[in-house]
Design an enzyme around this catalytic site. Structure first.
Site, PDB file in Angstrom:
ATOM      1  N   CYS A  79       0.951  -1.086   0.003  1.00 20.72           N
ATOM      2  CA  CYS A  79       0.249   0.015  -0.087  1.00 20.72           C
ATOM      3  C   CYS A  79       0.974   1.249   0.045  1.00 20.72           C
ATOM      4  O   CYS A  79       1.384   1.750  -1.006  1.00 20.72           O
ATOM      5  CB  CYS A  79      -1.193  -0.163   1.040  1.00 20.72           C
ATOM      6  SG  CYS A  79      -2.500   1.314   0.973  1.00 20.72           S
ATOM      7  N   HIS A 172      -3.246  -4.532   1.323  1.00 23.22           N
ATOM      8  CA  HIS A 172      -2.803  -5.021   2.496  1.00 23.22           C
ATOM      9  C   HIS A 172      -2.875  -6.555   2.978  1.00 23.22           C
ATOM     10  O   HIS A 172      -3.641  -6.975   3.424  1.00 23.22           O
ATOM     11  CB  HIS A 172      -3.380  -4.181   3.863  1.00 23.22           C
ATOM     12  CG  HIS A 172      -3.081  -2.737   3.710  1.00 23.22           C
ATOM     13  ND1 HIS A 172      -2.171  -1.970   4.488  1.00 23.22           N
ATOM     14  CD2 HIS A 172      -3.885  -1.769   3.336  1.00 23.22           C
ATOM     15  CE1 HIS A 172      -2.177  -1.151   4.524  1.00 23.22           C
ATOM     16  NE2 HIS A 172      -3.369  -0.548   3.649  1.00 23.22           N
ATOM     17  N   GLU A 174      -1.138  -8.207   5.060  1.00 20.80           N
ATOM     18  CA  GLU A 174      -1.067  -8.197   6.467  1.00 20.80           C
ATOM     19  C   GLU A 174      -2.197  -8.171   7.273  1.00 20.80           C
ATOM     20  O   GLU A 174      -2.323  -8.493   8.278  1.00 20.80           O
ATOM     21  CB  GLU A 174      -0.060  -7.094   7.128  1.00 20.80           C
ATOM     22  CG  GLU A 174      -0.210  -5.880   7.098  1.00 20.80           C
ATOM     23  CD  GLU A 174      -0.438  -5.092   5.753  1.00 20.80           C
ATOM     24  OE1 GLU A 174      -0.793  -3.846   5.954  1.00 20.80           O
ATOM     25  OE2 GLU A 174      -0.142  -5.728   4.816  1.00 20.80           O
TER      26      GLU A 174
END
Length: 191
Positions: A79, A172, A174
């Site tokens: 990002c 993202h 994560e």
């Protein structure tokens, strides 16, 4: 096992660390140039790109990062990290690191309220499509001739790109429970 660092000056550091730990990958936080030199890979997490770049310059990380990436350090920007590693931005600021031959438009998918989740099929990742969380995501608007597009959104916008050992995602990974993007980066760092 490659040695992986996470740039720990702003953004989703903890979340990336949890993903790496989930796949048994040791990692360390990186804040100073001296911490870069024995790494095989570095994650530049999502967060706020202007702040990340300001901190990179404040801590004199720019030149060592550029030099190490040129000489084989794997770098993955997620990002805001994609904005940081780009060669060029459509916006005037911040000044990116120029690690991957792409032009990026910041927040191109809209404001916070326009955030969305979807799935993307990624070249090099087996199994079902990857769940992708887009939050004020950057858009790749130009891709250099040596850049591989590993995934697109709706067969148009590149959202996972790679040039040599530099990887970038506009979403993202994560923020999900799917560790496959992190596994891919560890493989790139170890190659």
């Amino acid at each position: 096992m490659p040695k992986i660092g996470i740039l720990a000056i702003q953004g989703d550091v903890r979340e990336h660390g949890l993903m790496l730990s989930a796949i048994g990958q040791q990692w360390e936080e990186v804040r100073l140039p001296s911490q870069l030199y024995d790494l095989d890979g570095l994650i530049i997490p999502g967060g706020e790109s202007t702040t990340i770049v300001q901190m990179i310059d404040t801590y004199d990380l720019r030149i060592p990062l550029q030099s190490l990436a040129t000489n084989g350090l794997a770098v993955w920007g997620t990002c805001a990290g994609m904005i940081v590693v780009a060669k060029k931005l459509s916006d005037r600021k911040p000044v990116p690191l120029g690690l991957i031959d792409i032009e990026v438009s910041r927040n191109a998918f809209g404001r916070q309220i326009d955030s969305f989740e979807t799935t993307v099929t990624i070249t090099g990742i087996d199994g079902p499509p990857v769940h992708a969380v887009f939050i004020r995501a950057p858009q790749v608007i130009n891709v250099g001739p040596n850049v591989d597009v590993l995934a697109t959104l709706g067969n148009e916008d590149p959202v996972v790109i790679r040039e040599n050992k530099i990887l970038a995602t506009s979403f993202h990974p994560e923020l999900t429970h799917d560790t496959r993007m992190h596994e891919l980066f560890v493989r790139i760092a170890g190659s």
